[in-house]
Design a protein around this motif. Structure first.
Motif, mmCIF file in Angstrom:
data_model
loop_
_atom_site.group_PDB
_atom_site.id
_atom_site.type_symbol
_atom_site.label_atom_id
_atom_site.label_comp_id
_atom_site.label_asym_id
_atom_site.label_seq_id
_atom_site.Cartn_x
_atom_site.Cartn_y
_atom_site.Cartn_z
ATOM 1 N N GLY A 378 0.781 -1.218 0.000
ATOM 2 C CA GLY A 378 0.000 0.000 0.000
ATOM 3 C C GLY A 378 0.815 1.272 0.000
ATOM 4 O O GLY A 378 2.025 1.271 0.263
ATOM 5 N N ASN A 379 0.118 2.366 -0.333
ATOM 6 C CA ASN A 379 0.671 3.717 -0.289
ATOM 7 C C ASN A 379 1.883 3.862 -1.199
ATOM 8 O O ASN A 379 2.974 4.255 -0.756
ATOM 9 C CB ASN A 379 1.037 4.119 1.139
ATOM 10 N N GLU A 400 -3.658 -1.923 -1.743
ATOM 11 C CA GLU A 400 -4.468 -0.775 -1.339
ATOM 12 C C GLU A 400 -3.743 0.538 -1.608
ATOM 13 O O GLU A 400 -2.539 0.666 -1.358
ATOM 14 C CB GLU A 400 -4.780 -0.887 0.154
ATOM 15 N N ASN A 401 -4.481 1.517 -2.127
ATOM 16 C CA ASN A 401 -3.983 2.884 -2.305
ATOM 17 C C ASN A 401 -2.698 2.897 -3.137
ATOM 18 O O ASN A 401 -1.624 3.262 -2.661
ATOM 19 C CB ASN A 401 -3.739 3.545 -0.949
ATOM 20 N N THR A 404 -0.956 6.330 -7.016
ATOM 21 C CA THR A 404 -1.478 7.582 -6.474
ATOM 22 C C THR A 404 -0.993 8.802 -7.235
ATOM 23 O O THR A 404 -1.541 9.890 -7.058
ATOM 24 C CB THR A 404 -1.081 7.743 -4.997
ATOM 25 N N GLN A 431 -7.991 -2.508 -3.690
ATOM 26 C CA GLN A 431 -8.809 -1.429 -3.131
ATOM 27 C C GLN A 431 -8.189 -0.064 -3.411
ATOM 28 O O GLN A 431 -6.986 0.132 -3.226
ATOM 29 C CB GLN A 431 -8.940 -1.646 -1.622
ATOM 30 N N ASP A 432 -9.007 0.856 -3.884
ATOM 31 C CA ASP A 432 -8.617 2.266 -4.054
ATOM 32 C C ASP A 432 -7.390 2.409 -4.952
ATOM 33 O O ASP A 432 -6.327 2.894 -4.542
ATOM 34 C CB ASP A 432 -8.361 2.919 -2.702
ATOM 35 N N ILE A 433 -7.556 1.992 -6.193
ATOM 36 C CA ILE A 433 -6.512 2.140 -7.209
ATOM 37 C C ILE A 433 -7.152 2.895 -8.370
ATOM 38 O O ILE A 433 -7.745 2.303 -9.266
ATOM 39 C CB ILE A 433 -5.961 0.768 -7.662
ATOM 40 N N CYS A 463 -11.678 0.462 -8.033
ATOM 41 C CA CYS A 463 -10.504 0.358 -8.887
ATOM 42 C C CYS A 463 -10.847 0.815 -10.303
ATOM 43 O O CYS A 463 -11.968 0.643 -10.770
ATOM 44 C CB CYS A 463 -9.993 -1.077 -8.944
#
Length: 614
Positions: A378-379, A400-401, A404, A431-433, A463
């Protein structure tokens, strides 16, 4: 050299609690059987940092006339100065290099060079170089040379800086770089960067920011380093004590802290490696090596290198705060398909690619036969994982993430090699891409002719961005997208089909032909391992043949459209106000023709550091 202790058990090196300053690489060569581990209840730290003391407030420090002009007068009481030479740091490092950049931390938190904008990017005006870049599919205009207009008058002040730099996505938003600002002309409002110029050139209206700017030292936690004088200026973060030792600087500049070669049956357990300008661990030609329950953090370059080894495992570790990438793992034989049997399991990969936000993922698997399971990624500014080879399995992970900042990427991003086959991506949580500027972002992206993947039983939540869906396939064939749940995604799948002319042109390029020759493609071994290759002698005859089957897509932003050459069977698209958990129920999935998805098993298992994700 045998390292057994005489009883047949591996020898042990046990480290007590405390910090172990590193001034050279520890080499472990030719050892058969060795454990390097923390003592019970201890947390030993191998560190490449030094602590900085002797802080003087800038309004009391002996500043030069130029420094006094650049520091904002209303901030003089907030900015403190330390002499790095007095701390024993003679090599203060570069501004942008991936192997010599010094890092500054406050209570273990990475600080950032003074920059503007403090977050995000500003936009340029026109590119003014003498040589035009030529036509491109997007219609962008630009120049080869790095000369461009700036728009904000604030940048006029940068002309008084000693060593200013700019970082930008100079032409395409999937390719960025740093340039030294050779000159800044306030009367013309232009910036000229020093060669070498960016490979794609500089277009009108690109995004960029300036850094290494004393005049922009205006936010808590920023710093400016005068490399010529060896002085560090810091805007005091909350809790800063000028008499304390809370600020540290990375000084260890060797390629790796640990170098393990030609060894077998090695275990590293419970260690922390921290604060190097390069990497942490190099592994080459080793068998049965295990790195377990370790923290590896705050390095400037790629974290680890695994080369030509076998049966090696990374388990239960925390890997975070990397300037570039994470683990680059090369192993196995792509010609014979002999597996490396690398395993990456139950690890946390967090905050990677902090300096280089494109193509520096936490994990690159290159070769044959590797397993990536139960990790959390993530991040990251760009992708989490790149697969460059055959017979890789990616399962039960949580992504996740991601993506960005960069464009035209995926959580998994694979590109431009027709021989990558037998790869399976199943039972992962995405999740959250969503990041995208022009092209898109996807959970799983198969770019430029990537073929032979099976994407099965995944859960995609929020996504897809730009043109992309939860999955994106660009020009490949023989891929299966089956039994996946897409919830609140941009769309189910983005399929970019290629004409015969495009496929032929891409397939027959010299670099692609070299890749085919390297593995003897299509050999009888490849045809037997990957049956789709035996179906047709001519790969062009079934181009764009991909199967999208029994997927459930809930609340897509954009409805699905069939792509020419694809096979679609039993997919469902619907709008609903029911929560995701409703659609994860096996009974509900069965009603839509899907098999159960083991979503509760996705992600970390016993990682002792998982509380840090809360």
């Amino acid at each position: 050299v045998a390292a057994m202790d005489g009883t047949g058990s591996p020898a042990r090196i046990i480290l007590k609690d405390g910090e172990y300053p590193m001034d050279g690489t520890v080499e472990v060569k030719g050892i058969d059987g060795l454990r390097i581990e923390a003592a019970k209840g201890a947390a030993p730290v191998l560190t490449g940092e030094v602590r900085l003391e002797g802080w003087i407030r800038s309004d009391e420090a002996p500043l030069s006339e130029a420094e006094s002009r650049q520091i904002r007068s209303d901030l003089m009481k907030e900015i403190w100065v330390a002499d790095l030479h007095k701390a024993g740091i003679e090599d203060v490092g570069g501004v942008i290099g991936r192997s010599d950049r010094i890092d500054i931390y406050f209570n273990g938190k990475r600080l950032h060079p003074a920059r503007w904008p403090n977050e995000g990017y500003t936009r340029s005006g026109k590119a003014l170089g003498a040589t035009p870049t030529g036509p491109n599919y997007a219609g962008y205009t630009g120049s080869v040379e790095g000369i461009f207009e700036y728009i904000d008058e604030r940048i006029d002040r940068w002309a008084g800086e000693k060593d200013p730099y700019v970082h930008g996505y100079w032409f395409w938003d999937w390719s960025e770089d740093y340039n030294k600002a050779e000159s800044i002309n306030p009367s013309k409002r232009t910036i000229t960067v020093a060669p070498p110029y960016h490979g794609y050139g500089y277009r009108d209206g690109f995004r960029y920011y300036g850094l290494n700017l004393l005049c922009e030292l205006d936010s808590k936690g920023e710093y400016y380093l005068d490399r010529e004088a060896g002085r560090l200026f810091i805007f005091a973060p909350d809790g800063f004590d000028p008499k304390g030792t809370q600020v540290t600087a990375s000084v260890f500049s060797k390629p790796f802290m640990l170098d393990i070669q030609d060894c077998s049956d090695i275990v590293l357990e419970g260690l922390t490696l921290r604060g190097g300008r390069n990497g942490a661990i190099a592994i080459s030609k080793c068998n049965n090596l295990i790195i377990k329950d370790c923290i590896i953090e705050q390095f400037g370059n790629n974290l680890m290198s695994w080369i030509d080894s076998k049966d090696c495992t990374l388990k239960g570790c925390l890997l975070r705060e990397m300037g570039h990438g994470g683990v680059v793992a090369t192993g196995g034989d792509r010609k014979t398909l002999e597996p490396a049997n690398y395993r990456f399991t139950d690890n946390i990969f967090k905050d990677i690619s902090l300096y280089k936000p494109t193509y520096q993922p936490p994990l690159i698997c290159s070769g044959a036969g590797m397993l990536v399971d139960h990790n959390w990624f993530g991040n990251c500014a760009s992708s989490a994982l790149r697969l460059e080879g055959n017979d890789m399995v990616v399962e039960y992970n949580h992504f996740e993430n991601l993506v960005t900042e960069s464009d035209d990427q995926g959580g998994i991003d694979v590109f431009y090699n027709f021989t990558y086959r037998g790869n399976i991506v199943r039972y992962n949580w995405w999740q959250d891409i969503t990041g995208a500027t022009r092209e898109g972002a996807a959970g799983v992206r198969l770019d430029d002719i990537i073929s032979g993947y099976k994407i099965y039983g995944n859960v995609f939540v929020n996504c897809g961005g730009g043109h992309f869906g939860a999955v994106q396939i660009h020009g490949g064939m023989d891929n299966f997208v089956e039994n996946n749940i897409m919830f609140g995604c941009r769309k189910m799948i983005n399929a970019t089909t290629w004409s015969a002319e495009t496929f032929y042109e891409k397939y027959t390029r010299p670099e692609q032909q070299k890749r085919l020759e390297d593995v003897g493609f299509p050999s009888e071994l490849y045809k037997s391992r990957y049956p789709e290759l035996a179906l047709e002698e001519d790969p062009f005859s079934h181009r764009n043949f991909n199967t999208v089957r029994r997927n459930l897509c809930v609340n897509p932003e954009v409805p699905h459209k069939n792509a020419e050459g694809y096979v679609y069977e039993g997919n469902t698209e619907l709008d609903s106000d029911k929560p995701l958990e409703y659609f994860l129920d096996p009974k509900i999935l069965k009603g839509y023709g899907l098999d159960p998805v083991p979503w509760k098993e996705m992600g970390l298992k016993d990682n002792k550091f998982k509380h840090l994700l809360n």
